[in-house]
Design an enzyme around this catalytic site. Structure first.
Site, PDB file in Angstrom:
ATOM      1  N   ASP A  43     -42.775 -86.177 -27.202  1.00  0.00           N
ATOM      2  CA  ASP A  43     -43.990 -86.893 -27.596  1.00  0.00           C
ATOM      3  C   ASP A  43     -44.371 -87.924 -26.533  1.00  0.00           C
ATOM      4  O   ASP A  43     -45.427 -88.541 -26.608  1.00  0.00           O
ATOM      5  CB  ASP A  43     -43.847 -87.535 -28.976  1.00  0.00           C
ATOM      6  CG  ASP A  43     -42.692 -88.523 -29.065  1.00  0.00           C
ATOM      7  OD1 ASP A  43     -42.024 -88.780 -28.047  1.00  0.00           O
ATOM      8  OD2 ASP A  43     -42.449 -89.034 -30.184  1.00  0.00           O
ATOM      9  N   SER A  44     -43.537 -88.061 -25.517  1.00  0.00           N
ATOM     10  CA  SER A  44     -43.883 -88.871 -24.345  1.00  0.00           C
ATOM     11  C   SER A  44     -45.085 -88.287 -23.611  1.00  0.00           C
ATOM     12  O   SER A  44     -45.644 -88.930 -22.713  1.00  0.00           O
ATOM     13  CB  SER A  44     -42.685 -88.975 -23.393  1.00  0.00           C
ATOM     14  OG  SER A  44     -42.135 -87.690 -23.124  1.00  0.00           O
ATOM     15  N   ASP A  82     -40.594 -82.369 -29.906  1.00  0.00           N
ATOM     16  CA  ASP A  82     -40.567 -83.533 -30.795  1.00  0.00           C
ATOM     17  C   ASP A  82     -41.470 -83.345 -32.011  1.00  0.00           C
ATOM     18  O   ASP A  82     -42.613 -82.880 -31.877  1.00  0.00           O
ATOM     19  CB  ASP A  82     -41.035 -84.775 -30.050  1.00  0.00           C
ATOM     20  CG  ASP A  82     -39.915 -85.494 -29.335  1.00  0.00           C
ATOM     21  OD1 ASP A  82     -38.769 -85.435 -29.806  1.00  0.00           O
ATOM     22  OD2 ASP A  82     -40.192 -86.120 -28.288  1.00  0.00           O
ATOM     23  N   LYS A 110     -36.899 -81.841 -32.432  1.00  0.00           N
ATOM     24  CA  LYS A 110     -36.162 -83.099 -32.355  1.00  0.00           C
ATOM     25  C   LYS A 110     -36.919 -84.156 -33.147  1.00  0.00           C
ATOM     26  O   LYS A 110     -38.154 -84.175 -33.129  1.00  0.00           O
ATOM     27  CB  LYS A 110     -36.014 -83.547 -30.900  1.00  0.00           C
ATOM     28  CG  LYS A 110     -35.292 -84.899 -30.736  1.00  0.00           C
ATOM     29  CD  LYS A 110     -35.019 -85.212 -29.287  1.00  0.00           C
ATOM     30  CE  LYS A 110     -36.224 -85.683 -28.524  1.00  0.00           C
ATOM     31  NZ  LYS A 110     -36.744 -86.986 -29.026  1.00  0.00           N
ATOM     32  N   GLU A 112     -36.515 -88.545 -34.615  1.00  0.00           N
ATOM     33  CA  GLU A 112     -35.788 -89.797 -34.474  1.00  0.00           C
ATOM     34  C   GLU A 112     -35.231 -90.275 -35.801  1.00  0.00           C
ATOM     35  O   GLU A 112     -35.865 -90.128 -36.846  1.00  0.00           O
ATOM     36  CB  GLU A 112     -36.724 -90.864 -33.899  1.00  0.00           C
ATOM     37  CG  GLU A 112     -37.267 -90.517 -32.520  1.00  0.00           C
ATOM     38  CD  GLU A 112     -38.309 -91.504 -32.011  1.00  0.00           C
ATOM     39  OE1 GLU A 112     -38.873 -91.243 -30.933  1.00  0.00           O
ATOM     40  OE2 GLU A 112     -38.553 -92.529 -32.694  1.00  0.00           O
ATOM     41  N   GLU A 173     -30.407 -92.564 -26.543  1.00  0.00           N
ATOM     42  CA  GLU A 173     -31.315 -93.225 -25.600  1.00  0.00           C
ATOM     43  C   GLU A 173     -31.056 -94.723 -25.537  1.00  0.00           C
ATOM     44  O   GLU A 173     -31.000 -95.413 -26.569  1.00  0.00           O
ATOM     45  CB  GLU A 173     -32.773 -92.968 -25.985  1.00  0.00           C
ATOM     46  CG  GLU A 173     -33.748 -93.589 -24.999  1.00  0.00           C
ATOM     47  CD  GLU A 173     -35.173 -93.079 -25.120  1.00  0.00           C
ATOM     48  OE1 GLU A 173     -36.013 -93.488 -24.304  1.00  0.00           O
ATOM     49  OE2 GLU A 173     -35.441 -92.270 -26.035  1.00  0.00           O
TER      50      GLU A 173
END
Length: 269
Positions: A43-44, A82, A110, A112, A173
């Site tokens: 998502d970066s 993501d 993925k 979080e 991270e």
């Protein structure tokens, strides 16, 4: 499952896992040709490619679009994507989002946080999961996480929770190197570090950071090229050539056969 077993075997054998973000077909094509083990459609993409202010602005439609592009560029590479912010608030929502990314070309997703129920729901629907703890860009504070005993123990507990829920891989991270090394030894899942030192089972970096798209750099990153300055320099040269009439020349275009041109000029008389 055969693809997932690859990462478990690499961890078992002590072979480091190299993974990197990619957001489009050319990036993915280059990474596949270079032998990358896995590509993360992160998502970066929001802050690095789409010009968003943060990862929180990235939509599921954005992730579907970029996942499909990466799959076209790297048809034979393992891809994990993501789940963007606010698309996995409940197990049902997570499954719907995960299946959409899988349909677009992702092998796995993925997300979080230590949400075991989300992991189990996704796996139950046939969507493999990579976890992500430490600094969580969608909701967390950008700093090293795990420097106090309380934080370190919390991250160890989160890693074990996700491992027991069935994640095949876990991103750590901005976690102290020593803590990342401890966690890597305590869980079955392969750990992937970013700013977490050499003790993890593999590494992930953001492709634009690696290429040096911008002047800004990060301690956890290593710049292998200066593409940003090269793009600016190339564009400046192009602008100068156009302004001065240096580009294009006849070598950059098609020309008419002389006899056809003569006929045309005669008629234009």
């Amino acid at each position: 499952m055969r693809l997932l077993a690859k990462f478990a075997e690499m961890k078992k054998q002590g072979e480091k896992i190299a993974t990197m973000t990619a957001y489009d077909a050319p990036q993915a094509r280059a990474q596949q040709a270079a032998g990358i083990d896995a590509i993360l459609v992160g998502d970066s993409v929001g802050v690095n490619i789409l010009g968003y202010a943060s990862e929180r602005e990235v939509t599921l439609a954005d992730m579907i679009h970029h996942t499909a592009a990466v799959r076209r560029g790297a048809p034979d590479t393992f891809i994990y994507s993501d789940l963007p912010f606010a698309t996995y608030d409940t197990p049902d929502q997570a499954v719907k989002s995960g299946l959409a990314l899988q349909k677009a070309g992702a092998n796995a997703v993925k997300f979080e946080g230590a949400h075991a129920e989300i992991v189990r729901a996704l796996i139950g629907a046939g969507v493999p999961v990579c976890g992500h703890i430490g600094y969580e860009p969608q909701t967390g504070e950008r700093r090293v996480h795990g420097k106090t005993i309380a934080e370190a123990e919390r991250l160890r507990a989160e890693a074990k929770t996700l491992d027991e829920a069935g994640v095949y891989m876990l991103v750590l991270e901005l976690v102290p190197a020593e803590l990342a090394g401890i966690i890597s030894k305590e869980i079955k899942a392969a750990t992937i570090g970013i700013g977490a030192g050499p003790g993890t089972d593999g590494q992930v970096l953001v492709f634009p950071d690696v290429l040096g798209y911008t002047e800004r750099n990060f301690r956890h990153n290593k710049r292998y090229a200066e593409v940003g300055s090269a793009m600016e320099s190339a564009t400046a040269s192009y602008v100068a050539d156009v302004k001065q009439g240096i580009f294009p020349t006849t070598s950059n275009c098609a020309v008419m056969p002389p006899e056809v041109l003569a006929q045309l000029c005669k008629k234009a008389g």
